[in-house]
Design a protein around this motif. Structure first.
Motif, mmCIF file in Angstrom:
data_model
loop_
_atom_site.group_PDB
_atom_site.id
_atom_site.type_symbol
_atom_site.label_atom_id
_atom_site.label_comp_id
_atom_site.label_asym_id
_atom_site.label_seq_id
_atom_site.Cartn_x
_atom_site.Cartn_y
_atom_site.Cartn_z
ATOM 1 N N ALA A 154 0.719 -1.157 0.019
ATOM 2 C CA ALA A 154 -0.053 0.004 0.065
ATOM 3 C C ALA A 154 0.852 1.319 -0.019
ATOM 4 C CB ALA A 154 -0.775 -0.045 1.040
ATOM 5 N N LEU A 155 0.671 2.110 -0.790
ATOM 6 C CA LEU A 155 1.021 3.365 -0.861
ATOM 7 C C LEU A 155 0.158 4.516 -0.796
ATOM 8 C CD1 LEU A 155 4.019 5.130 -1.416
ATOM 9 C CD2 LEU A 155 3.195 5.346 -3.801
ATOM 10 N N ARG A 156 0.370 5.185 0.033
ATOM 11 C CA ARG A 156 -0.785 6.158 0.453
ATOM 12 C C ARG A 156 -0.209 7.507 -0.455
ATOM 13 N NH1 ARG A 156 -3.987 7.050 5.731
ATOM 14 N NH2 ARG A 156 -5.465 8.793 5.057
ATOM 15 N N VAL A 157 -0.931 7.883 -1.498
ATOM 16 C CA VAL A 157 -0.450 8.977 -2.293
ATOM 17 C C VAL A 157 -1.180 10.393 -1.757
ATOM 18 C CG1 VAL A 157 -0.546 9.817 -4.717
ATOM 19 C CG2 VAL A 157 -0.370 7.502 -4.143
ATOM 20 N N HIS A 158 -2.144 10.481 -1.252
ATOM 21 C CA HIS A 158 -2.774 11.618 -0.440
ATOM 22 C C HIS A 158 -3.964 10.953 0.304
ATOM 23 C CE1 HIS A 158 -1.351 14.524 -3.598
ATOM 24 N NE2 HIS A 158 -1.676 13.764 -4.466
ATOM 25 N N ASP A 159 -4.242 11.989 1.069
ATOM 26 C CA ASP A 159 -5.579 11.525 2.132
ATOM 27 C C ASP A 159 -6.379 10.847 1.604
ATOM 28 O OD1 ASP A 159 -3.681 12.149 4.388
ATOM 29 O OD2 ASP A 159 -4.783 14.183 4.490
ATOM 30 N N ASP A 160 -6.728 10.977 0.324
ATOM 31 C CA ASP A 160 -7.968 10.313 -0.380
ATOM 32 C C ASP A 160 -7.439 9.309 -1.445
ATOM 33 O OD1 ASP A 160 -6.892 12.250 -2.250
ATOM 34 O OD2 ASP A 160 -8.851 12.702 -2.889
ATOM 35 N N ALA A 161 -6.211 9.045 -1.670
ATOM 36 C CA ALA A 161 -5.793 8.178 -2.830
ATOM 37 C C ALA A 161 -4.719 7.285 -2.459
ATOM 38 C CB ALA A 161 -5.282 8.999 -3.757
ATOM 39 N N CYS A 162 -4.609 5.920 -2.787
ATOM 40 C CA CYS A 162 -3.564 5.036 -2.564
ATOM 41 C C CYS A 162 -3.508 4.205 -3.865
ATOM 42 C CB CYS A 162 -4.019 3.825 -1.656
ATOM 43 S SG CYS A 162 -4.645 4.578 0.040
#
Length: 192
Positions: A154-162
């Protein structure tokens, strides 16, 4: 007919009449095309209690499965997540081709792209990093749980996107998704 036979028949009829009226309590008896459509006519076994959009048609499906629905990504976040997925996919593919699907190998390869491993504090607060690599979830087989070889990412790209990915003996995959209410980037494995 004797008086006692007539009395038993009357009592039976009264009991049967009461039972029928109780089972019909609250039931609407509409007729016509609108009634047929609203009561699932032509759909044998259709429940009148199905929620709109319910996956398996069960009452409360949407409520019971809310934890399995990912949040929406903004268009900008979706674009950024796709960009990161495009960076990760060749690395995951290479690892799969090299038969290196253990979490340590996957973690090392992705850290080599410049990502930082996610860190959390004692109360679960985020302290930095965006990358999580772990073993695949265990699954039930016949009479016990087994943990398949492989890793999930899992890579959290933004607070609403992975970006989420997996690599295992049989295949690999890389996708983008919004966050899940209870598990962040990873899709919840099972109900509760």
């Amino acid at each position: 007919m004797t008086t006692s036979t007539r009395g038993r028949r009357a009592a039976t009829a009264l009991l049967l009449g009461t039972a029928l009226s109780l089972t019909a309590c609250g039931t609407e008896h509409a007729t016509g095309p609108a009634a047929s459509a609203s009561h699932g006519a032509g759909t044998p076994g259709a429940s009148p209690y199905v929620e709109p959009g319910a996956g398996d048609g069960a009452p409360h499906y949407n409520e019971n499965n809310a934890f399995r629905r990912e949040g929406e990504m903004s268009p900008a976040s979706a674009k950024d997540a796709k960009k990161e997925a495009d960076r990760i996919e060749p690395v995951i593919k290479r690892l799969w081709e090299e038969k290196k699907w253990d979490p340590a190998s996957v973690r090392a390869a992705l850290l080599g792209l410049g990502y930082k491993e996610k860190r959390t504090g004692p109360k679960g607060e985020r302290l930095g990093g965006t990358l999580t690599v772990q073993e695949l979830n265990s699954r039930w087989e016949t009479d016990h749980y087994v943990r398949p070889e492989g890793a999930m990412v899992a890579l959290r790209v933004h607070d609403d996107a992975c970006v989420t990915a997996f690599v295992r003996k049989t295949n690999y995959g890389v996708t983008t998704n919004g966050l899940y209410p209870e598990t962040g980037c990873f899709e919840p494995p099972a109900g509760h």
